[in-house]
Design a protein around this motif. Structure first.
Motif, short mmCIF file in Angstrom:
data_model
loop_
_atom_site.label_atom_id
_atom_site.label_comp_id
_atom_site.label_asym_id
_atom_site.label_seq_id
_atom_site.Cartn_x
_atom_site.Cartn_y
_atom_site.Cartn_z
N LEU A 173 -19.96 -11.29 -5.23
CA LEU A 173 -19.48 -10.02 -4.72
C LEU A 173 -20.32 -9.51 -3.56
O LEU A 173 -19.84 -8.74 -2.74
N GLY A 217 -21.42 -10.92 1.38
CA GLY A 217 -21.33 -10.38 2.72
C GLY A 217 -22.51 -9.50 3.09
O GLY A 217 -22.64 -9.10 4.23
N GLN A 218 -23.37 -9.16 2.14
CA GLN A 218 -24.52 -8.34 2.42
C GLN A 218 -25.61 -9.18 3.09
O GLN A 218 -25.50 -10.38 3.22
N SER A 272 -12.55 -13.02 1.80
CA SER A 272 -12.00 -11.66 1.68
C SER A 272 -13.05 -10.60 1.98
O SER A 272 -12.71 -9.44 2.21
N ASP A 273 -14.32 -10.99 1.97
CA ASP A 273 -15.37 -10.05 2.32
C ASP A 273 -15.34 -9.80 3.83
O ASP A 273 -15.33 -10.75 4.62
N THR A 291 -17.57 -8.92 6.00
CA THR A 291 -18.67 -9.50 6.76
C THR A 291 -18.48 -11.00 6.95
O THR A 291 -18.74 -11.55 8.02
#
Length: 379
Positions: free
Chosen positions: A29, A32-33, A294-295, A297
């Motif tokens: 989850l 993308g961070q 889907s993220d 980023t």
């Protein structure tokens, strides 16, 4: 990751195991961070050159090889082959990706593991469950992105055992040993019928590979036919023996050569006709890559990307490929084995950062190259 009945473990152990079990979901989850390059891997590979196999290459000419042509345990990396066989059958019109599968048909191969719960919670969160049914495409997605072993056993049944086993040849992975239902094997080594522990341990340790697989397939067939869940409900597990029993499976996990797996994901990354024909690519994107992409980023920086992480009580592996919008392409496959409990925890919690740092961070990549050079000089 193998995870039986952790809710009954003492609190401090439960936290450790739960944290390890949750790391796949967390990284899934949060991918993308911001990725933080983990220095621990640099220390680990220099101090433990005998505990890892690694191969990396990209289109800038960077290549890393360390024990990558040795036959070694590849474990859940074989799930790439399950997913490829699935997309092949979809492209041939043999199966429908939107077919609804009752979750009970999948869960009968699972014994209340945390991985199954995490995947089920994810499906609910994403509103992908309808009357406890999930699309076949999501079963494949869960296998790759959550390494849910029960999904693999179910797919063996749905795609056909012979078809899944032939995928080793279909996709040119001839050095990989015979595939078998891993979730059923996990149950098999956890003494589900509560036999005398000493006798059980002796029997499992002395099973040759053929006998082991035969017994696993017998259990798999029984579970596959257990529509009422009677057999599954009869199982009893001792959570205090989880680590000991899990270790029994290590020597029986699928074997292969990681350089072959890196070539496989390179062909996937390049959309090569070696692995994709007809309309296979379209379903591969939908089933395997869509969750990562889907993220926002990820979508901003990548054209496409795929990742498979697998962990046991004493090993961690990652297989990762990506094509970025700036034209950069890279592939990484690495396995870390014979780990202590502390090493396993430390590696598992940052394996995602390690993988993405290798393909995104040129400075970190060079540090890994330099460390491998140091290791070679010490040999």
């Amino acid at each position: 990751m193998w995870d039986f009945c952790t809710a009954t473990l003492p609190n401090y152990r439960m936290k450790i195991f739960s944290y390890i079990l949750l790391f796949q979901l967390i990284t899934f989850l949060a991918v993308g961070q911001e990725i933080k390059a983990p220095s621990y891997f640099l220390e680990f590979i220099e101090e433990n050159p005998e505990k890892f196999h690694l191969t990396y290459n990209d289109n800038s000419g960077k290549i890393i090889k360390w024990r990558d042509n040795e036959l070694s345990t590849v474990g859940g990396l074989v799930y790439w082959l399950y997913a490829l066989e699935y997309t092949r059958q979809v492209s041939n019109g043999g199966i429908r990706p939107v077919e609804r599968i009752d979750m009970e048909e999948i869960q009968k191969f699972d014994t209340y593991s945390n991985k199954m719960k995490i995947w089920s919670d994810y499906l609910s969160y994403k509103k992908k469950l309808l009357k406890n049914k999930v699309r076949l495409r999501e079963v494949v997605s869960g296998l790759i992105n959550f390494a849910t072993d029960a999904n693999g056993d179910f797919l063996m049944s749905r795609l056909g055992l012979d078809s899944v086993q032939r995928a080793v040849g279909t996709f040119h992975m001839h050095t990989t040993t015979t595939l078998y239902p891993i979730s059923s094997a996990i149950i098999h080594v956890h003494n589900p019928f509560m036999e005398n522990e000493q006798e059980f341990m002796h029997r499992i340790k002395n099973e040759n590979l053929n006998d082991f697989r035969q017994n696993v397939f017998q259990l798999y067939d029984s579970l596959n036919q257990d529509s009422l869940g009677i057999l599954k409900d009869s199982f009893q597990f001792n959570p205090e023996k989880h680590k000991v029993y899990s270790g029994l499976l290590t020597e029986h996990l699928p074997m292969g050569i990681i350089s072959d797996y890196n070539l496989l994901i390179q062909n996937i990354n390049m959309r090569s006709k070696e692995v994709f024909w007809n309309d296979m690519e379209e379903e591969w994107i939908n089933a395997v890559e869509a969750p990562l992409m889907s993220d926002p980023t990820m979508a901003k920086h990548y054209k496409h990307c795929g990742r498979l992480v697998y962990s046991t009580v004493n090993s961690v592996s990652i297989s990762l490929y990506g094509t970025m919008k700036n034209g950069r392409t890279a592939q990484l496959t690495a396995t870390f084995e014979n780990l202590t409990e502390t090493e396993h925890i430390d590696l598992a919690l940052v394996i995602n950062d390690f993988g993405f740092s290798m393909i995104e961070n040129k400075e970190y990549l060079q540090k890994v190259i330099d460390k491998i050079d140091v290791i070679r000089l010490k040999k």
